[in-house]
Design a protein around this motif. Structure first.
Motif, PDB file in Angstrom:
ATOM      1  N   GLN A   1       0.813  -1.209   0.000  1.00 21.86           N
ATOM      2  CA  GLN A   1       0.000   0.000   0.000  1.00 21.86           C
ATOM      3  C   GLN A   1       0.851   1.267   0.000  1.00 21.86           C
ATOM      4  N   VAL A   2       1.948   1.254   0.770  1.00 18.97           N
ATOM      5  CA  VAL A   2       2.803   2.440   0.801  1.00 18.97           C
ATOM      6  C   VAL A   2       3.399   2.704  -0.579  1.00 18.97           C
ATOM      7  N   SER A   3       3.784   1.655  -1.279  1.00 20.72           N
ATOM      8  CA  SER A   3       4.326   1.829  -2.632  1.00 20.72           C
ATOM      9  C   SER A   3       3.251   2.359  -3.576  1.00 20.72           C
TER      10      SER A   3
ATOM     11  N   GLU B   1       7.165  14.882  11.158  1.00 19.87           N
ATOM     12  CA  GLU B   1       8.504  14.613  10.640  1.00 19.87           C
ATOM     13  C   GLU B   1       8.529  14.702   9.113  1.00 19.87           C
ATOM     14  N   GLY B   2       7.475  14.239   8.484  1.00 22.70           N
ATOM     15  CA  GLY B   2       7.404  14.364   7.029  1.00 22.70           C
ATOM     16  C   GLY B   2       7.331  15.811   6.589  1.00 22.70           C
ATOM     17  N   TYR B   3       6.543  16.621   7.301  1.00 19.72           N
ATOM     18  CA  TYR B   3       6.462  18.039   6.971  1.00 19.72           C
ATOM     19  C   TYR B   3       7.803  18.732   7.189  1.00 19.72           C
ATOM     20  N   MET B   4       8.526  18.341   8.222  1.00 17.11           N
ATOM     21  CA  MET B   4       9.827  18.953   8.464  1.00 17.11           C
ATOM     22  C   MET B   4      10.816  18.615   7.351  1.00 17.11           C
TER      23      MET B   4
ATOM     24  N   ILE C   1       7.885   9.744   3.068  1.00 19.47           N
ATOM     25  CA  ILE C   1       9.256  10.120   2.729  1.00 19.47           C
ATOM     26  C   ILE C   1      10.187   9.214   3.523  1.00 19.47           C
ATOM     27  N   TYR C   2      11.114   8.595   2.851  1.00 16.04           N
ATOM     28  CA  TYR C   2      12.021   7.673   3.529  1.00 16.04           C
ATOM     29  C   TYR C   2      13.287   8.405   3.954  1.00 16.04           C
ATOM     30  N   SER C   3      13.657   8.212   5.203  1.00 14.22           N
ATOM     31  CA  SER C   3      14.879   8.801   5.745  1.00 14.22           C
ATOM     32  C   SER C   3      15.951   7.724   5.814  1.00 14.22           C
TER      33      SER C   3
END
Length: 237
Positions: A129-131, A168-171, A155-157
């Motif tokens: 689903q994420v993909s 964290e994604g917004y940052m 977003i992958y860190s």
């Protein structure tokens, strides 16, 4: 006396017979000369009509120019196809050209890829689903809609080895908008305002929740289910 008159009459009769024998007849006796000049009137009205045809071929160069017909492209445009058929044709005087082709619809391919990735394996998909969401987030409009719905695109860190979601994604989007924000160059003013780029972010206070914690709710729900095997517990908030 009698003989004298008899002699006169006899001479006259002889003259007549001689004259008749010497007469000549000319012409064809078989010709029906009596009907040569006969006329028959049927009382029918005799009319004459003249029609002038001015259509194709009635005069030189009056034939219409042939029209080029666009071909039919088979195999495209179906319910489960992302191929768009294209046909075109043009005609100039006696020269014409017709052609047909097919091209891919990128948005249709995006939807089909996301559906294949996100559909559970029991239903013929891959169960990722994420993909699937990431494929859809490659569209600037969808990326913007996800951000406005407080569900930013994943977003992958590589530093932390996890997906950055929520704040964290917004940052991450705020720190590197040119890298992470899809369509940032096309709508920079919106993203600068939305992410407060160049401004200090206010501290986000944790929400106070006076209700039971998740573990307490889970234990209460399990306890209620044990006491009441059937139905839903009314104590579960």
């Amino acid at each position: 006396m009698f003989w004298r008159y008899a002699g006169c009459y006899g001479g006259a009769l002889l003259y007549l017979l001689t004259a008749t024998a010497n007469a000549q007849v000319t012409g064809d006796l078989n010709t029906n000369s009596g009907n040569t000049n006969s006329t028959i009137d049927s009382n029918n009205v005799s009319t004459s009509e003249t029609r002038n045809y001015n259509g194709a071929g009635s005069s030189p160069f009056s034939t219409p120019v042939p029209t080029a017909a666009a071909p039919t492209v088979m195999g495209g445009g179906g319910n489960d196809s992302c191929l768009i058929p294209k046909q075109q044709a043009f005609q100039i005087s006696i020269f014409g050209r017709a052609e047909g082709s097919m091209e891919q619809d990128p948005e249709c391919n995006r939807r089909k890829d996301a559906r294949l990735l996100g559909t559970p394996q029991e239903q013929g998909g891959l169960g990722l689903q994420v993909s699937g969401i990431s494929v859809m987030c490659d569209n600037p409009a969808i990326y913007k809609a996800m951000a406005l719905a407080s569900t930013p695109c994943p977003i992958y860190s590589i530093e932390s080895g996890k997906l950055l979601v929520g704040r964290e994604g917004y940052m991450a989007m705020r720190d590197n908008p040119h890298v992470y924000v899809v369509g940032y160059a096309q709508d920079q003013s919106f993203w600068d305002t939305f992410l407060h780029i160049g401004e200090e972010l206010p501290d986000v206070l944790p929400q106070e929740n006076s209700g039971p914690t998740l573990s307490e709710r889970f234990r209460r729900s399990r306890r209620a289910n044990d006491e009441q095997p059937s139905g839903v517990s009314t104590d579960n908030p």
